[in-house]
Design an enzyme around this catalytic site. Sequence first.
Site, mmCIF file in Angstrom:
data_model
loop_
_atom_site.group_PDB
_atom_site.id
_atom_site.type_symbol
_atom_site.label_atom_id
_atom_site.label_comp_id
_atom_site.label_asym_id
_atom_site.label_seq_id
_atom_site.Cartn_x
_atom_site.Cartn_y
_atom_site.Cartn_z
ATOM 1 N N ARG A 180 -35.229 18.384 -9.999
ATOM 2 C CA ARG A 180 -35.836 18.652 -8.668
ATOM 3 C C ARG A 180 -36.297 18.278 -7.541
ATOM 4 N NH1 ARG A 180 -39.121 24.438 -9.420
ATOM 5 N NH2 ARG A 180 -38.681 24.087 -7.134
ATOM 6 N N CYS A 239 -45.448 22.099 -3.987
ATOM 7 C CA CYS A 239 -44.149 22.457 -5.322
ATOM 8 C C CYS A 239 -43.153 22.799 -4.569
ATOM 9 C CB CYS A 239 -44.760 23.080 -6.756
ATOM 10 S SG CYS A 239 -45.779 24.504 -6.584
#
Length: 281
Positions: A180, A239
């Site tokens: 990611r 995050c």
Amino acid sequence: MNRSFFVTAAWLAEHLSDDAVQVIDARLLPPGQEKLRDIQAEYLAKHLPDAPFFNIEALSDPLSPYPHMMPRAESFAVAMRELGISSDKHLVVYDEGNLFSAPRAWWMLQQAGVGQVSILAGGLQKWEQAGLPLQSGEVHLPEAEFEAAFDDDAVVRLTDVLLVSHEQSAQIIDARAGNRFRGEVDEPRPGLLRGRIPGSLNVPWNDLVENGELKPATALKAIFQQQGVSLTQPVVASCGSGVTAVVVILALNSLGVENVRLYDGSWGEWGSRNDLPITLG
């Protein structure tokens, strides 16, 4: 590792009936699992005795378009009082045993000014493995005393992160998985762009975790060093939505690093906009 951040199942079992100790269930589903599991039903099926459900989704700012943003201190305090959670007690939070969401609850309660908050090492899984008592159904506790005053300096906003990224005045640590971070796969939340904040470093949160608690200090130091993180320079943790970034904060705090702040909007905010710089690869 600084063990004071955690308590063991054996310790909690011994102190479960202490008036000064209170247990809180802070389980949360990772993004994408909401259609596969019902965390509320899982809580009702089994939880630690007298542990109210600290619902991170419901306790987030309802007015923000981004997930898991910190609420106003006043509304958080009201919610804690209604749950029967007292700010004067030693609060012990737990998740299902993966150290995914308990750190976020630990951090929120600390930011509210609670003096003593610990995480149950190994969470619900370790508790069950030890054959310790469980309870089912709703938990109804008397309304408690809870005062909250959040430290605004603990959270950075998008404009702050944009400046940090441009000037490299602090290290931006992204706790998402490597694929990611590099923009190789779609984000689990629909509508977000791929990629990362320019200049950010990648320390996947689960690399720091072992058996539901932090890895030993030597292993944590090696991981941060390998990813190019200096333990003497300020850090902004990010995050997907401000949850697992707190695992990075917890790990750094356990190593004595205190100049660490949270980008609460994280990629849920940054990746939703077309007017911000993004790095791929």
